[in-house]
Scaffold this active site. Structure first.
Site, PDB file in Angstrom:
ATOM      1  N   GLU A  32       0.882  -1.173   0.000  1.00 37.60           N
ATOM      2  CA  GLU A  32       0.000   0.000   0.000  1.00 37.60           C
ATOM      3  C   GLU A  32       0.916   1.218   0.000  1.00 37.60           C
ATOM      4  O   GLU A  32       1.409   1.631   1.043  1.00 37.60           O
ATOM      5  CB  GLU A  32      -0.897  -0.018   1.242  1.00 37.60           C
ATOM      6  CG  GLU A  32      -1.875  -1.180   1.289  1.00 37.60           C
ATOM      7  CD  GLU A  32      -3.003  -1.050   0.265  1.00 37.60           C
ATOM      8  OE1 GLU A  32      -3.223   0.062  -0.240  1.00 37.60           O
ATOM      9  OE2 GLU A  32      -3.646  -2.071  -0.034  1.00 37.60           O
TER      10      GLU A  32
ATOM     11  N   CYS B  61      -2.577   9.474   2.103  1.00 37.01           N
ATOM     12  CA  CYS B  61      -1.953   8.948   0.875  1.00 37.01           C
ATOM     13  C   CYS B  61      -2.854   9.111  -0.328  1.00 37.01           C
ATOM     14  O   CYS B  61      -2.375   9.145  -1.455  1.00 37.01           O
ATOM     15  CB  CYS B  61      -1.610   7.477   1.076  1.00 37.01           C
ATOM     16  SG  CYS B  61      -3.024   6.468   1.507  1.00 37.01           S
TER      17      CYS B  61
HETATM   18  N1  LIG Z   1      -1.460   3.198   0.175  1.00 33.11           N
HETATM   19  C1  LIG Z   1      -1.686   3.427   1.447  1.00 33.11           C
HETATM   20  O1  LIG Z   1      -2.605   2.875   2.064  1.00 33.11           O
HETATM   21  C2  LIG Z   1      -0.834   4.389   2.209  1.00 33.11           C
HETATM   22  C3  LIG Z   1       0.389   4.846   1.740  1.00 33.11           C
HETATM   23  N2  LIG Z   1       1.128   5.719   2.491  1.00 33.11           N
HETATM   24  C4  LIG Z   1       2.382   6.234   1.975  1.00 33.11           C
HETATM   25  O2  LIG Z   1       3.356   6.140   3.012  1.00 33.11           O
HETATM   26  C5  LIG Z   1       4.245   7.223   2.985  1.00 33.11           C
HETATM   27  C6  LIG Z   1       4.330   7.911   4.317  1.00 33.11           C
HETATM   28  O3  LIG Z   1       4.360   7.015   5.395  1.00 33.11           O
HETATM   29  P1  LIG Z   1       5.709   6.709   6.213  1.00 33.11           P
HETATM   30  O4  LIG Z   1       5.314   6.104   7.512  1.00 33.11           O
HETATM   31  O5  LIG Z   1       6.571   7.918   6.233  1.00 33.11           O
HETATM   32  O6  LIG Z   1       6.385   5.622   5.267  1.00 33.11           O
HETATM   33  P2  LIG Z   1       7.780   4.871   5.402  1.00 33.11           P
HETATM   34  O7  LIG Z   1       7.919   4.113   4.142  1.00 33.11           O
HETATM   35  O8  LIG Z   1       8.874   5.766   5.819  1.00 33.11           O
HETATM   36  O9  LIG Z   1       7.565   3.869   6.655  1.00 33.11           O
HETATM   37  C7  LIG Z   1       6.579   2.892   6.662  1.00 33.11           C
HETATM   38  C8  LIG Z   1       6.972   1.775   7.610  1.00 33.11           C
HETATM   39  O10 LIG Z   1       8.142   1.147   7.135  1.00 33.11           O
HETATM   40  C9  LIG Z   1       9.125   1.037   8.165  1.00 33.11           C
HETATM   41  N3  LIG Z   1      10.446   1.155   7.534  1.00 33.11           N
HETATM   42  C10 LIG Z   1      11.114   2.294   7.263  1.00 33.11           C
HETATM   43  N4  LIG Z   1      12.278   2.008   6.658  1.00 33.11           N
HETATM   44  C11 LIG Z   1      12.334   0.663   6.560  1.00 33.11           C
HETATM   45  C12 LIG Z   1      13.289  -0.250   6.010  1.00 33.11           C
HETATM   46  N5  LIG Z   1      14.404   0.171   5.460  1.00 33.11           N
HETATM   47  N6  LIG Z   1      13.012  -1.564   6.078  1.00 33.11           N
HETATM   48  C13 LIG Z   1      11.867  -1.993   6.621  1.00 33.11           C
HETATM   49  N7  LIG Z   1      10.916  -1.181   7.136  1.00 33.11           N
HETATM   50  C14 LIG Z   1      11.152   0.126   7.112  1.00 33.11           C
HETATM   51  C15 LIG Z   1       8.800   2.178   9.109  1.00 33.11           C
HETATM   52  O11 LIG Z   1       9.270   1.876  10.387  1.00 33.11           O
HETATM   53  C16 LIG Z   1       7.287   2.228   9.041  1.00 33.11           C
HETATM   54  O12 LIG Z   1       6.723   1.310   9.948  1.00 33.11           O
HETATM   55  C17 LIG Z   1       3.730   8.136   1.882  1.00 33.11           C
HETATM   56  O13 LIG Z   1       4.459   7.900   0.703  1.00 33.11           O
HETATM   57  C18 LIG Z   1       2.296   7.691   1.711  1.00 33.11           C
HETATM   58  O14 LIG Z   1       1.758   7.962   0.450  1.00 33.11           O
HETATM   59  C19 LIG Z   1       0.703   6.139   3.724  1.00 33.11           C
HETATM   60  C20 LIG Z   1      -0.481   5.710   4.216  1.00 33.11           C
HETATM   61  C21 LIG Z   1      -1.355   4.821   3.502  1.00 33.11           C
HETATM   62  C1  LIG Z   2     -27.190   9.265   7.442  1.00 29.56           C
HETATM   63  C2  LIG Z   2     -28.208   9.573   6.415  1.00 29.56           C
HETATM   64  C3  LIG Z   2     -27.928   9.585   5.051  1.00 29.56           C
HETATM   65  C4  LIG Z   2     -26.610   9.351   4.492  1.00 29.56           C
HETATM   66  C5  LIG Z   2     -25.504  10.021   4.833  1.00 29.56           C
HETATM   67  C6  LIG Z   2     -24.201   9.728   4.265  1.00 29.56           C
HETATM   68  C7  LIG Z   2     -24.092   8.891   3.051  1.00 29.56           C
HETATM   69  C8  LIG Z   2     -23.099  10.249   4.865  1.00 29.56           C
HETATM   70  C9  LIG Z   2     -21.770  10.018   4.409  1.00 29.56           C
HETATM   71  C10 LIG Z   2     -20.743  10.528   5.140  1.00 29.56           C
HETATM   72  C11 LIG Z   2     -19.367  10.319   4.772  1.00 29.56           C
HETATM   73  C12 LIG Z   2     -19.031   9.661   3.506  1.00 29.56           C
HETATM   74  C13 LIG Z   2     -18.430  10.772   5.629  1.00 29.56           C
HETATM   75  C14 LIG Z   2     -17.027  10.550   5.389  1.00 29.56           C
HETATM   76  C15 LIG Z   2     -16.108  10.946   6.244  1.00 29.56           C
HETATM   77  C16 LIG Z   2     -14.766  10.576   5.939  1.00 29.56           C
HETATM   78  C17 LIG Z   2     -13.737  10.921   6.672  1.00 29.56           C
HETATM   79  C18 LIG Z   2     -13.903  11.751   7.820  1.00 29.56           C
HETATM   80  C19 LIG Z   2     -12.394  10.562   6.350  1.00 29.56           C
HETATM   81  C20 LIG Z   2     -12.028   9.529   5.619  1.00 29.56           C
HETATM   82  C21 LIG Z   2     -10.614   9.306   5.520  1.00 29.56           C
HETATM   83  C22 LIG Z   2     -10.080   8.360   4.792  1.00 29.56           C
HETATM   84  C23 LIG Z   2     -10.890   7.449   3.990  1.00 29.56           C
HETATM   85  C24 LIG Z   2      -8.637   8.270   4.819  1.00 29.56           C
HETATM   86  C25 LIG Z   2      -7.971   7.235   4.381  1.00 29.56           C
HETATM   87  C26 LIG Z   2      -6.553   7.353   4.387  1.00 29.56           C
HETATM   88  C27 LIG Z   2      -5.674   6.411   4.099  1.00 29.56           C
HETATM   89  C28 LIG Z   2      -6.037   5.049   3.697  1.00 29.56           C
HETATM   90  C29 LIG Z   2      -4.244   6.751   4.217  1.00 29.56           C
HETATM   91  O1  LIG Z   2      -3.761   7.843   3.897  1.00 29.56           O
HETATM   92  O2  LIG Z   2      -3.525   5.951   4.750  1.00 29.56           O
HETATM   93  C30 LIG Z   2     -28.998   9.853   4.062  1.00 29.56           C
HETATM   94  C31 LIG Z   2     -28.916   8.813   2.958  1.00 29.56           C
HETATM   95  C32 LIG Z   2     -28.808  11.234   3.491  1.00 29.56           C
HETATM   96  C33 LIG Z   2     -30.389   9.725   4.660  1.00 29.56           C
HETATM   97  C34 LIG Z   2     -30.515  10.416   5.967  1.00 29.56           C
HETATM   98  C35 LIG Z   2     -29.571   9.818   6.967  1.00 29.56           C
END
Ligand SMILES: NC(=O)C1=CN([C@@H]2O[C@H](COP(=O)(O)OP(=O)(O)OC[C@H]3O[C@@H](n4cnc5c(N)ncnc54)[C@H](O)[C@@H]3O)[C@@H](O)[C@H]2O)C=CC1
Ligand SMILES: CC1=C(/C=C/C(C)=C/C=C/C(C)=C/C=C/C=C(C)/C=C/C=C(C)/C=C/C=C(\C)C(=O)O)C(C)(C)CCC1
Length: 534
Positions: free
Chosen positions: A227, A261
């Site tokens: 990811e 991300c």
């Molecule tokens: N696709 C997805 O779901 C997500 C992707 N990301 C991506 O992650 C990055 C930011 O997160 P960071 O924590 O800074 O990433 P990072 O790659 O620096 O670290 C991630 C993990 O890898 C470990 N790590 C670091 N160096 C390592 C090595 N040489 N060998 C083994 N493990 C190692 C770290 O301790 C940490 O647990 C961004 O590029 C972001 O886009 C972040 C969140 C979600």
């Molecule tokens: C409740 C009623 C209705 C429907 C309401 C609806 C559909 C509400 C929808 C609300 C949503 C979609 C809220 C979303 C909030 C999302 C948040 C706060 C954040 C999400 C963050 C994410 C996904 C981040 C991921 C990041 C990753 C993986 C990463 O960087 O590592 C009706 C249908 C209107 C009827 C009345 C009642």
């Protein structure tokens, strides 16, 4: 609810001792071999325990997230704690169904007696490595999927969110310690852990470290779920609801201080609506944070000084013009939500993944050129956003690949927790969440059970080979060919019969509906004639 500014529940970070790593691993391996985690009731019990463990630890988790990222209670509930709790409830409800042997579709009649089916089996001992931005959710969600699928699991949370990493360690203490463990630590721990042979590695983090992990995994042919990140594009055409686009895209970069991300790195905006878009961004910013983001309890901080310096460095080296925000405060690890107007594809704001509350707006005159720009920057980003008419958003969707995409909003595609989440190409491989997590941590093993009596049917495979057996078998196996040598579909007698019997269409469902309507009309006409005494 007020954010958990208290610190009384925080657990001080404790790095795992390198010499503890091998014994921990051996314990997990031995437990897997004992077959304990193959039992569905055992897995369900562990998941139920985790639910209550998590519930009991909520205050610790909230304080930890506040301390590590200044993450407010609202965001901590929505994007970390409740997400994981709901995932547990989802598995508790569906696990028995997922774990059942699944039938195989489209089995030829010649194989019906052999009872082929797919059994989902655990891989064995799985490693989960988490990132810092959603430090709880990104380590715990894969853990839940791996437990549900019957693996023993070692978790290595991000050391950059040290308090949350310790909260995860505490949480995992509520389940069987022989089957599940957390090892906290920085690079030496990560490297020592990676030196061990796992049966699957789920890694969330940067492309750079993802490459290291994938290379290491390849040495032992270990499958990986990667990811990773990317430079995600957005598009706003003149036919978009510009105010809505500004509000939604700004939200995507304010939530978690843009350390998301799947948030946009840059947005291509059609020049005729550029000024309106920028004006709307400023208006929406004042609505989100009437006293500025730094004074708001809802705005996160950058995880640490190196990240702060990296993000600020992008701003310092840009040749573009700041059109929103721009303030920074190193002592507070604060970077204001900032938008930079950029027109150079080599600008620092474009070539680096921002992974913070800064992003750029790139004006365009021709949608084809904007699409070309996006494909040049990153041909396989993790996500993509398109605001415009149906025809425009279709064109964008058809021309720019991405792990996931949202039309007319920020990253809503990833908020639906039962949908598969993952990257494509350089933004990752594999996917997870809900049922897809179960699949990600399961090996699909095809099983056949062949009764003794089918040996007569299997005559064709035994020596000495006989031509007559082969010809009979080929006839039985043969499918119908409905295309010619040019690859065009041919319409034989069967097609025309199906068309007539299907009352103008060849699909069975459509035919049933049309026959139903015809019969209903015929019956009602018959009744009418009867009523009129004809
Ligand atoms: N696709 C997805 O779901 C997500 C992707 N990301 C991506 O992650 C990055 C930011 O997160 P960071 O924590 O800074 O990433 P990072 O790659 O620096 O670290 C991630 C993990 O890898 C470990 N790590 C670091 N160096 C390592 C090595 N040489 N060998 C083994 N493990 C190692 C770290 O301790 C940490 O647990 C961004 O590029 C972001 O886009 C972040 C969140 C979600
Ligand atoms: C409740 C009623 C209705 C429907 C309401 C609806 C559909 C509400 C929808 C609300 C949503 C979609 C809220 C979303 C909030 C999302 C948040 C706060 C954040 C999400 C963050 C994410 C996904 C981040 C991921 C990041 C990753 C993986 C990463 O960087 O590592 C009706 C249908 C209107 C009827 C009345 C009642």
């Amino acid at each position: 609810m007020a954010s958990p500014t208290g610190t009384d529940l925080l657990i001080p970070f404790q790095e795992a001792a390198i010499e503890d790593i091998q014994p921990t691993y051996d314990r997990l391996r031995a437990s897997y071999r004992s077959g304990k985690t193959k039992n569905i009731q055992f897995r369900l019990q562990q998941l139920r325990k985790l639910y209550w463990g998590l519930t009991d630890l909520e205050s610790v988790i909230f304080q930890s997230l506040w301390k590590d990222l200044h993450k407010c209670h609202h965001e901590a509930v929505l994007t970390e704690v409740d997400w994981c709790k709901n995932e547990i409830l989802f598995f508790v409800k569906n696990l028995e169904k997922f774990a059942k042997d699944q039938p195989i579709d489209d089995v030829p009649a010649t194989f019906w007696a052999m009872k082929h089916r797919i059994r989902s089996e655990p891989y064995g001992t799985v490693l989960v490595v988490g990132a810092f931005n959603y430090p709880f959710m990104l380590s715990v969600l894969p853990l839940l999927g791996a437990i549900a699928a019957g693996n023993t699991v070692l978790v290595k949370p991000s050391e950059h969110a040290p308090h949350t990493a310790m909260a995860i360690k505490k949480l995992v203490e509520c389940v069987d310690p022989d089957c599940y463990a957390v090892l906290n630590g920085a690079l030496p721990v990560s490297q020592a852990v990676l030196d061990l042979k796992f049966d699957k590695i789920a890694f969330t983090g940067s492309r750079a470290v993802g490459t290291i992990v994938a290379k290491k995994a390849a040495e032992t042919l270990t499958p990986v779920l990667l990811e990773l990140g990317g430079q995600n594009p957005g598009f706003v055409t003149k036919n978009a609801d510009v105010k809505l686009a500004a509000r939604r895209l700004l939200w995507g970069k304010c939530s978690n201080a843009g350390q998301v991300c799947i948030s946009q790195n840059y947005v291509m905006v059609e020049r005729s609506v550029l000024n309106q878009f920028i004006a709307e961004l400023n208006t929406q910013y004042r609505i989100f944070y009437p006293n500025g983001a730094q004074k708001s309890p809802d705005f996160c901080r950058i995880i640490n000084r190196p990240s702060f310096d990296r993000i600020k460095g992008m701003l310092d080296s840009t040749g573009g013009k700041i059109v929103l925000g721009g303030r920074t405060d190193a002592d507070d690890l604060y970077i204001e939500p900032t938008v930079v107007l950029v027109d150079d594809i080599n600008d620092s704001m474009i070539i680096h993944e921002s992974f913070g509350p800064i992003w750029s707006v790139v004006p365009y005159d021709d949608l084809d050129k904007a699409i070309e720009f996006a494909n040049q920057v990153d041909s396989t980003p993790l996500s993509m956003f398109a605001f415009g008419s149906d025809a425009e958003t279709k064109k964008i969707m058809d021309s720019v690949s991405s792990g996931g995409a949202t039309i007319n909003d920020s990253y809503t595609h990833a908020s639906l927790t039962v949908a598969p989440f993952g990257g494509v190409g350089a933004s990752g491989q594999g996917n997870y969440h809900g049922k897809y997590s179960f699949k990600a941590f399961s090996h699909e093993r095809t099983i056949a059970k062949v009764p003794a009596w089918v040996d007569k049917l299997l005559r064709v495979r035994y020596m000495p080979y006989q031509r007559s057996d082969l010809e009979r078998f080929r006839k039985m196996q043969a499918g119908s060919v409905n295309f010619d040598r040019q690859g065009n579909v041919t319409r034989g007698l069967g097609y025309w019969i199906a068309l007539v019997l299907g009352l103008g269409g060849s699909s069975a469902k459509g035919a049933a509906v049309r026959w139903g309507i015809l019969l209903a009309v015929a019956v009602s006409l018959g009744l009418k004639r009867k009523t009129l005494g004809l």
